[in-house]
Design an enzyme around this catalytic site. Structure first.
Site, PDB file in Angstrom:
ATOM      1  N   GLY A  61     -25.019  23.964   5.353  1.00 19.25           N
ATOM      2  CA  GLY A  61     -26.197  24.593   5.908  1.00 19.25           C
ATOM      3  C   GLY A  61     -26.096  25.987   6.170  1.00 19.25           C
ATOM      4  N   THR A 110     -27.719  14.852   2.834  1.00 24.57           N
ATOM      5  CA  THR A 110     -29.304  15.150   3.243  1.00 24.57           C
ATOM      6  C   THR A 110     -29.961  14.735   2.080  1.00 24.57           C
ATOM      7  OG1 THR A 110     -28.772  17.031   4.457  1.00 24.57           O
ATOM      8  CG2 THR A 110     -30.605  17.268   3.314  1.00 24.57           C
TER       9      THR A 110
HETATM   10  N1  ASP Z   1     -27.642  21.109   4.625  1.00 24.74           N
HETATM   11  C1  ASP Z   1     -27.410  20.148   5.594  1.00 24.74           C
HETATM   12  C2  ASP Z   1     -27.379  20.870   6.853  1.00 24.74           C
HETATM   13  O1  ASP Z   1     -26.406  21.747   6.677  1.00 24.74           O
HETATM   14  C3  ASP Z   1     -26.642  19.160   5.215  1.00 24.74           C
HETATM   15  C4  ASP Z   1     -26.647  18.476   4.037  1.00 24.74           C
HETATM   16  O2  ASP Z   1     -26.993  19.117   2.998  1.00 24.74           O
HETATM   17  O3  ASP Z   1     -26.266  17.467   3.800  1.00 24.74           O
HETATM   18  O4  ASP Z   1     -27.373  20.350   7.803  1.00 24.74           O
END
Ligand code: ASP
Length: 310
Positions: free
Chosen positions: A230, A176
């Site tokens: 997440g 992300t």
């Molecule tokens: N937080 C993001 C999700 O769970 C994943 C990430 O941080 O790459 O969609």
């Protein structure tokens, strides 16, 4: 004049052992530095923190290295479903989108939701209708195709598991992207964008587009963009929790973000990190994984581009 500053991330975690080469490390650092410089230039020229975080995230979305925009991971149906959100600390205005496809820069659509709709959060078909109304053109699947992401998907496509960027949890890398900034006026903003998790299904949405979980901004406290598992970040209401510790317990930006990432979220077994700024331009970038792709720059002369723990 207020100290102005920006921090960005390209995900917490590290690449699976053996995959990180010196060349790749250089590529990651160059991509981070490029996004950082673009955002910083906006602030230096008197632009707003909202403009700075949008431009920095657009740059990261346009790189195939990160799990957002161009480099978004594959869903169980071999498609891409992206999520993004943006928030302004002065007005508490916010915009978010989830489960969108074909949009080159999801963060810009989230900003349009904030500025050009009566709503905060649009999802799926409705968000796509809104994009059409705002004259967004659609990229076809080949724009989002990345060999490595496709390989990751092939490895687990016939299973029920869903994963972050890499297959072994302990070596997982969350790709992300996000940016937080404080401008010359002392206004702060946060932006976050993601492709979510490989092989996700059932309309799974993570913390990234959720105001208070993966993204939050309030001039009274802080602007935060998260990366990590997440499901845990939603349960920990991570971004807002940092803000609450600052507002109600008078903790500093650094102490509040450390408390949440290295204590509270670990207690429920969440792994990841966040980037944070306050309205004085202070920066914090804690993470509880082996590394976090990150960079920051402040008008007081401090600059950092790092992957692993210093
Ligand atoms: N937080 C993001 C999700 O769970 C994943 C990430 O941080 O790459 O969609």
């Amino acid at each position: 004049m207020n100290t102005f500053s920006i921090a960005i991330h390209g995900g917490a975690g590290t690449l699976v052992k053996g995959m990180m080469t010196p060349e790749l490390e250089t590529q990651y650092k160059e991509a981070l530095k490029n996004a950082l410089d673009k955002g910083y230039a906006i602030l230096k020229n008197g632009g707003t923190s909202t403009e700075a975080v949008e431009i920095a995230v657009v740059e990261l979305e346009n790189s195939h290295l990160f799990n957002a925009g161009k480099g978004a991971v594959f869903t169980a149906d071999e498609t891409h479903e992206m999520d993004a959100s943006i928030m302004e600390g002065k007005s508490l205005n916010a915009g978010a989108v989830s489960l969108i496809t074909g949009i080159k820069n999801p963060i810009s659509l989230a900003k349009d939701v904030m500025e050009n709709s009566e709503h905060v959060f649009l999802a799926g078909n409705g968000a796509m209708q809104f994009a059409k109304k705002m004259n967004y053109s659609l990229e076809d699947e080949t724009y989002f195709y990345d060999k490595l992401r496709h390989q990751q998907w092939i490895e687990i496509k016939d299973t029920d598991s869903f994963q972050l960027d890499h297959s072994v949890k302990k070596d997982s890398k969350f790709g992300t992207v996000g940016a937080v900034a404080c401008d010359k006026e002392g206004n702060i903003a946060a932006a976050t964008s993601t492709g979510g998790m490989t092989n996700k299904r059932y309309g799974r949405v993570g913390d990234s587009p959720m105001i208070g979980a993966g993204n939050y901004a309030n001039n009274k406290t802080c602007a935060i963009s998260c990366t990590g598992s997440g499901e845990f970040f939603i349960r920990g209401v991570v971004a807002y929790d940092v803000s609450c510790l600052m507002e109600h317990k008078a903790m500093s930006l650094k102490d509040a973000s450390e408390e949440v990432i290295n204590k509270r979220i670990l207690e429920i077994k969440g792994d990841g990190g966040l980037i944070a700024v306050d309205a004085k331009g202070n920066i914090a970038m804690p993470f509880n994984t082996e590394g976090m792709y990150r960079a920051s720059k402040s008008s007081n002369g401090e600059e950092e581009v790092s992957i692993y723990k210093n």
